[in-house]
Scaffold this motif. Structure first.
Motif, PDB file in Angstrom:
ATOM      1  N   VAL A   1      -0.689   4.842 -13.394  1.00 50.51           N
ATOM      2  CA  VAL A   1      -1.493   5.799 -12.619  1.00 50.51           C
ATOM      3  C   VAL A   1      -2.612   5.064 -11.888  1.00 50.51           C
ATOM      4  N   ALA A   2      -3.301   4.162 -12.568  1.00 49.61           N
ATOM      5  CA  ALA A   2      -4.389   3.414 -11.929  1.00 49.61           C
ATOM      6  C   ALA A   2      -3.859   2.585 -10.760  1.00 49.61           C
ATOM      7  N   LYS A   3      -2.741   1.909 -10.962  1.00 51.60           N
ATOM      8  CA  LYS A   3      -2.150   1.088  -9.897  1.00 51.60           C
ATOM      9  C   LYS A   3      -1.733   1.960  -8.712  1.00 51.60           C
ATOM     10  N   LEU A   4      -1.160   3.095  -9.001  1.00 50.13           N
ATOM     11  CA  LEU A   4      -0.765   4.024  -7.953  1.00 50.13           C
ATOM     12  C   LEU A   4      -1.972   4.462  -7.131  1.00 50.13           C
ATOM     13  N   CYS A   5      -3.043   4.833  -7.807  1.00 48.83           N
ATOM     14  CA  CYS A   5      -4.255   5.282  -7.114  1.00 48.83           C
ATOM     15  C   CYS A   5      -4.876   4.159  -6.287  1.00 48.83           C
ATOM     16  N   GLU A   6      -4.822   2.936  -6.791  1.00 47.24           N
ATOM     17  CA  GLU A   6      -5.368   1.795  -6.048  1.00 47.24           C
ATOM     18  C   GLU A   6      -4.640   1.604  -4.719  1.00 47.24           C
ATOM     19  N   GLY A   7      -3.399   2.045  -4.634  1.00 47.37           N
ATOM     20  CA  GLY A   7      -2.648   1.943  -3.400  1.00 47.37           C
ATOM     21  C   GLY A   7      -3.030   2.991  -2.372  1.00 47.37           C
ATOM     22  N   TYR A   8      -3.816   3.975  -2.782  1.00 46.47           N
ATOM     23  CA  TYR A   8      -4.181   5.067  -1.887  1.00 46.47           C
ATOM     24  C   TYR A   8      -5.665   5.151  -1.572  1.00 46.47           C
ATOM     25  N   GLY A   9      -6.510   4.615  -2.440  1.00 46.93           N
ATOM     26  CA  GLY A   9      -7.938   4.798  -2.216  1.00 46.93           C
ATOM     27  C   GLY A   9      -8.787   3.762  -2.923  1.00 46.93           C
ATOM     28  N   LEU A  10     -10.064   4.050  -2.967  1.00 40.95           N
ATOM     29  CA  LEU A  10     -11.042   3.144  -3.560  1.00 40.95           C
ATOM     30  C   LEU A  10     -11.482   3.669  -4.914  1.00 40.95           C
ATOM     31  N   ARG A  11     -11.424   2.797  -5.921  1.00 41.73           N
ATOM     32  CA  ARG A  11     -11.903   3.175  -7.261  1.00 41.73           C
ATOM     33  C   ARG A  11     -13.425   3.185  -7.229  1.00 41.73           C
ATOM     34  N   VAL A  12     -14.017   4.316  -7.598  1.00 36.71           N
ATOM     35  CA  VAL A  12     -15.473   4.406  -7.632  1.00 36.71           C
ATOM     36  C   VAL A  12     -15.998   4.545  -9.061  1.00 36.71           C
ATOM     37  N   GLN A  13     -15.150   4.904  -9.974  1.00 34.84           N
ATOM     38  CA  GLN A  13     -15.429   4.876 -11.404  1.00 34.84           C
ATOM     39  C   GLN A  13     -14.110   4.594 -12.099  1.00 34.84           C
ATOM     40  N   LYS A  14     -14.123   4.428 -13.406  1.00 32.66           N
ATOM     41  CA  LYS A  14     -12.909   3.988 -14.100  1.00 32.66           C
ATOM     42  C   LYS A  14     -11.704   4.874 -13.819  1.00 32.66           C
ATOM     43  N   SER A  15     -11.870   6.159 -13.757  1.00 31.56           N
ATOM     44  CA  SER A  15     -10.732   7.047 -13.497  1.00 31.56           C
ATOM     45  C   SER A  15     -11.015   8.001 -12.344  1.00 31.56           C
ATOM     46  N   VAL A  16     -11.777   7.528 -11.368  1.00 31.09           N
ATOM     47  CA  VAL A  16     -12.128   8.338 -10.199  1.00 31.09           C
ATOM     48  C   VAL A  16     -11.896   7.518  -8.943  1.00 31.09           C
ATOM     49  N   PHE A  17     -11.160   8.114  -8.001  1.00 26.95           N
ATOM     50  CA  PHE A  17     -10.847   7.445  -6.741  1.00 26.95           C
ATOM     51  C   PHE A  17     -11.254   8.327  -5.572  1.00 26.95           C
ATOM     52  N   GLU A  18     -11.794   7.693  -4.536  1.00 30.19           N
ATOM     53  CA  GLU A  18     -12.039   8.350  -3.261  1.00 30.19           C
ATOM     54  C   GLU A  18     -10.901   7.939  -2.336  1.00 30.19           C
ATOM     55  N   ILE A  19     -10.268   8.924  -1.723  1.00 28.27           N
ATOM     56  CA  ILE A  19      -9.064   8.677  -0.938  1.00 28.27           C
ATOM     57  C   ILE A  19      -9.192   9.341   0.419  1.00 28.27           C
ATOM     58  N   VAL A  20      -8.786   8.622   1.460  1.00 26.29           N
ATOM     59  CA  VAL A  20      -8.641   9.195   2.796  1.00 26.29           C
ATOM     60  C   VAL A  20      -7.150   9.199   3.088  1.00 26.29           C
ATOM     61  N   ALA A  21      -6.582  10.370   3.332  1.00 30.97           N
ATOM     62  CA  ALA A  21      -5.136  10.484   3.549  1.00 30.97           C
ATOM     63  C   ALA A  21      -4.846  11.609   4.517  1.00 30.97           C
ATOM     64  N   ASP A  22      -3.675  11.536   5.133  1.00 32.18           N
ATOM     65  CA  ASP A  22      -3.193  12.669   5.906  1.00 32.18           C
ATOM     66  C   ASP A  22      -2.319  13.513   4.980  1.00 32.18           C
ATOM     67  N   GLU A  23      -1.798  14.607   5.480  1.00 33.27           N
ATOM     68  CA  GLU A  23      -1.007  15.520   4.635  1.00 33.27           C
ATOM     69  C   GLU A  23       0.237  14.823   4.073  1.00 33.27           C
ATOM     70  N   ALA A  24       0.898  14.006   4.895  1.00 34.86           N
ATOM     71  CA  ALA A  24       2.094  13.290   4.420  1.00 34.86           C
ATOM     72  C   ALA A  24       1.739  12.301   3.314  1.00 34.86           C
ATOM     73  N   GLY A  25       0.622  11.599   3.470  1.00 29.60           N
ATOM     74  CA  GLY A  25       0.184  10.658   2.441  1.00 29.60           C
ATOM     75  C   GLY A  25      -0.137  11.367   1.141  1.00 29.60           C
ATOM     76  N   LEU A  26      -0.773  12.535   1.237  1.00 31.22           N
ATOM     77  CA  LEU A  26      -1.081  13.308   0.040  1.00 31.22           C
ATOM     78  C   LEU A  26       0.206  13.749  -0.654  1.00 31.22           C
ATOM     79  N   LEU A  27       1.189  14.190   0.123  1.00 31.79           N
ATOM     80  CA  LEU A  27       2.454  14.612  -0.483  1.00 31.79           C
ATOM     81  C   LEU A  27       3.165  13.450  -1.169  1.00 31.79           C
ATOM     82  N   ARG A  28       3.116  12.257  -0.564  1.00 32.20           N
ATOM     83  CA  ARG A  28       3.704  11.079  -1.212  1.00 32.20           C
ATOM     84  C   ARG A  28       2.974  10.752  -2.515  1.00 32.20           C
TER      85      ARG A  28
END
Length: 96
Positions: free
Chosen positions: A23-50
């Motif tokens: 899960v952590a590795k997956l999230c790192e591919g989509y956004g920036l880790r700002v805390q141990k289990s919190v990510f800030e992500i910028v995505a379009d609708e297709a990216g969110l669905l993926r």
């Protein structure tokens, strides 16, 4: 769209510990880790669905928890921090 993703993976078993890493590795591919289990992500609708499809294939729906908050447009630019937290740019070019 600006997203805030949080997760809580049950790590009481070896399988859970592996899921946590995935899960952590997956999230790192989509956004920036700002805390141990919190990510800030910028995505379009297709990216969110993926991301959601990959997350569904990774987690155990009976013991893990994923929360995704849709923030207002440019919501990540109005974050206030305290302590050692640093603001990170989500839309600027990344130099590696």
């Amino acid at each position: 769209m600006d997203l805030l993703l949080t997760y809580d993976v049950d790590t009481t078993t070896p399988e859970g510990a592996r899921r946590l890493r995935r899960v952590a590795k997956l999230c790192e591919g989509y956004g920036l880790r700002v805390q141990k289990s919190v990510f800030e992500i910028v995505a379009d609708e297709a990216g969110l669905l993926r991301l959601l499809a990959s997350m569904d294939a990774t987690i155990d729906a009976d013991s893990d928890s994923i929360r995704i908050y849709r923030l207002p447009h440019n919501g990540l630019t109005s974050v206030e921090t305290r302590g050692i937290a640093q603001l990170q740019s989500h839309r600027d070019d990344l130099v590696v």
